[in-house]
Design an enzyme around this catalytic site. Structure first.
Site, PDB file in Angstrom:
ATOM      1  N   GLY A  53       0.696 -38.062  -2.479  1.00 51.74           N
ATOM      2  CA  GLY A  53       2.117 -37.937  -2.807  1.00 51.74           C
ATOM      3  C   GLY A  53       3.071 -38.694  -1.903  1.00 51.74           C
ATOM      4  N   GLU A 108       5.088 -36.288   5.399  1.00 56.36           N
ATOM      5  CA  GLU A 108       4.703 -35.462   4.253  1.00 56.36           C
ATOM      6  C   GLU A 108       5.708 -35.698   3.137  1.00 56.36           C
ATOM      7  OE1 GLU A 108       2.864 -33.622   2.620  1.00 56.36           O
ATOM      8  OE2 GLU A 108       1.777 -32.124   3.771  1.00 56.36           O
ATOM      9  N   ASP A 112       5.629 -26.739   1.184  1.00 55.63           N
ATOM     10  CA  ASP A 112       5.897 -25.553   0.367  1.00 55.63           C
ATOM     11  C   ASP A 112       5.520 -24.321   1.196  1.00 55.63           C
ATOM     12  OD1 ASP A 112       6.455 -23.951  -1.788  1.00 55.63           O
ATOM     13  OD2 ASP A 112       4.698 -24.494  -2.941  1.00 55.63           O
ATOM     14  N   LYS A 140      10.540 -27.210   0.362  1.00 56.26           N
ATOM     15  CA  LYS A 140      10.699 -26.091  -0.579  1.00 56.26           C
ATOM     16  C   LYS A 140      10.566 -24.812   0.239  1.00 56.26           C
ATOM     17  CE  LYS A 140       9.396 -26.828  -5.045  1.00 56.26           C
ATOM     18  NZ  LYS A 140       8.423 -26.895  -6.156  1.00 56.26           N
ATOM     19  N   PHE A 161       9.792 -26.421 -10.897  1.00 54.02           N
ATOM     20  CA  PHE A 161       8.740 -27.424 -10.979  1.00 54.02           C
ATOM     21  C   PHE A 161       9.360 -28.804 -11.111  1.00 54.02           C
ATOM     22  CE2 PHE A 161       4.972 -29.620 -11.543  1.00 54.02           C
ATOM     23  CZ  PHE A 161       3.927 -28.776 -11.199  1.00 54.02           C
ATOM     24  N   VAL A 162       9.312 -29.554 -10.025  1.00 51.12           N
ATOM     25  CA  VAL A 162       9.927 -30.886 -10.022  1.00 51.12           C
ATOM     26  C   VAL A 162       8.843 -31.952  -9.884  1.00 51.12           C
ATOM     27  CG1 VAL A 162      12.133 -30.085  -9.111  1.00 51.12           C
ATOM     28  CG2 VAL A 162      10.343 -30.843  -7.531  1.00 51.12           C
ATOM     29  N   ASP A 168       3.642 -34.874  -8.555  1.00 47.01           N
ATOM     30  CA  ASP A 168       3.000 -34.954  -9.865  1.00 47.01           C
ATOM     31  C   ASP A 168       2.951 -33.613 -10.575  1.00 47.01           C
ATOM     32  OD1 ASP A 168       0.981 -33.909  -7.969  1.00 47.01           O
ATOM     33  OD2 ASP A 168      -0.384 -34.077  -9.676  1.00 47.01           O
ATOM     34  N   ARG A 174       4.230 -39.298 -11.089  1.00 43.76           N
ATOM     35  CA  ARG A 174       4.448 -39.710  -9.696  1.00 43.76           C
ATOM     36  C   ARG A 174       5.323 -40.962  -9.618  1.00 43.76           C
ATOM     37  NH1 ARG A 174       0.697 -37.070  -6.156  1.00 43.76           N
ATOM     38  NH2 ARG A 174      -1.306 -36.606  -7.094  1.00 43.76           N
TER      39      ARG A 174
HETATM   40  C1  PRP Z   1       1.245 -31.549  -1.459  1.00 44.54           C
HETATM   41  C2  PRP Z   1       1.730 -32.088  -0.112  1.00 44.54           C
HETATM   42  C3  PRP Z   1       1.059 -31.190   0.858  1.00 44.54           C
HETATM   43  C4  PRP Z   1       0.987 -29.860   0.112  1.00 44.54           C
HETATM   44  C5  PRP Z   1       2.084 -28.969   0.566  1.00 44.54           C
HETATM   45  O1  PRP Z   1       0.016 -32.106  -1.745  1.00 44.54           O
HETATM   46  O2  PRP Z   1       1.402 -33.447   0.101  1.00 44.54           O
HETATM   47  O3  PRP Z   1      -0.227 -31.660   1.176  1.00 44.54           O
HETATM   48  O4  PRP Z   1       1.151 -30.144  -1.277  1.00 44.54           O
HETATM   49  O5  PRP Z   1       1.888 -27.654   0.081  1.00 44.54           O
HETATM   50  P1  PRP Z   1       1.803 -26.419   1.072  1.00 44.54           P
HETATM   51  O6  PRP Z   1       2.950 -26.499   2.013  1.00 44.54           O
HETATM   52  O7  PRP Z   1       1.924 -25.222   0.131  1.00 44.54           O
HETATM   53  O8  PRP Z   1       0.470 -26.445   1.762  1.00 44.54           O
HETATM   54  P2  PRP Z   1      -0.730 -31.951  -3.136  1.00 44.54           P
HETATM   55  O9  PRP Z   1      -1.753 -30.885  -3.046  1.00 44.54           O
HETATM   56  O10 PRP Z   1       0.287 -31.830  -4.226  1.00 44.54           O
HETATM   57  O11 PRP Z   1      -1.532 -33.336  -3.226  1.00 44.54           O
HETATM   58  P3  PRP Z   1      -1.010 -34.782  -3.651  1.00 44.54           P
HETATM   59  O12 PRP Z   1      -0.099 -35.268  -2.550  1.00 44.54           O
HETATM   60  O13 PRP Z   1      -2.245 -35.597  -3.724  1.00 44.54           O
HETATM   61  O14 PRP Z   1      -0.299 -34.616  -4.969  1.00 44.54           O
END
Ligand code: PRP
Length: 194
Positions: A53, A108, A112, A140, A161-162, A168, A174
């Site tokens: 991401g 990052e 979340d 978030k 949900f954004v 994604d 993306r």
């Molecule tokens: C996203 C982001 C972090 C995680 C954050 O990755 O890059 O790794 O979510 O969430 P958290 O604070 O609840 O742990 P994602 O799993 O969506 O992978 P991607 O970047 O490959 O889409």
């Protein structure tokens, strides 16, 4: 704003609203780049991004940093939803660069719960970098389980949900250059590439 959605055809139709237009993203990222350039002057920082991401944010941020930097990537994968809820993630791609004694800036796309970031920071800290700071584009705060100091932050996002700019839904959307709110019907109908 309407034109920005239309340019993306069927993907644009799946977007209910544009929450952060591309111009606002770029403006804030330019500000972050300026601040990071000042703070890290003379330190040759290693900027580490987490795949996938962060791709768009990292590319745009680095082009707004005016001092020498190096870059590297890591990738993680969840063992399972339950394991992730407990803070366990698996490193599927490690850094190629040794970070002992280096100034590391970790990028990052979104934070979340904070569980992923917490795991990664512990892992990186054990390698004894000279400093380790976090720059997150989207925060978030609603579901945060672990409080993590974020030295640089782009935007707070609502608990909705954004998608877009790296974020994604089932690996889709993306490549939208803005942050958009996904239509509830798309979520309900479960349409997507996976
Ligand atoms: C996203 C982001 C972090 C995680 C954050 O990755 O890059 O790794 O979510 O969430 P958290 O604070 O609840 O742990 P994602 O799993 O969506 O992978 P991607 O970047 O490959 O889409």
């Amino acid at each position: 704003m309407e034109d920005a959605r239309k340019a993306f055809g069927s993907m644009g139709n799946d977007i209910q609203d544009i929450l952060i237009p591309a111009e606002a993203l770029q403006k804030r990222i330019a500000d972050l780049g300026r601040q990071i350039s000042l703070d890290y002057l003379g330190l040759n920082p290693l900027v580490v991004g987490i795949l996938k991401g962060v791709l768009f944010f990292m590319a745009d941020l680095l082009r707004n940093i005016t001092i020498p930097i190096e870059m590297d990537f890591i990738a993680v994968s969840s063992y399972s939803a339950e394991a992730r809820d407990q803070g366990y993630v698996r490193l599927v791609k490690d850094l190629e660069t040794p970070i002992h004694g280096r100034h590391v800036l970790f990028l990052e796309d979104v934070i979340d719960t904070g569980l992923t970031l917490n795991y990664i920071l512990q892992n990186l800290r054990a390698r004894q970098p000279a400093s380790l700071e976090v720059c997150v584009l989207f925060n978030k705060p609603e579901h945060r389980l672990i409080d993590i100091p974020l030295k640089y932050k782009g935007f707070d996002l609502p608990d909705q949900f954004v998608v877009g700019y790296g974020l994604d839904y089932r690996e889709k959307y993306r490549n939208l250059p803005f942050i958009g709110l996904l239509n509830a019907e798309v979520l309900k109908s479960n349409r997507g590439s996976k």
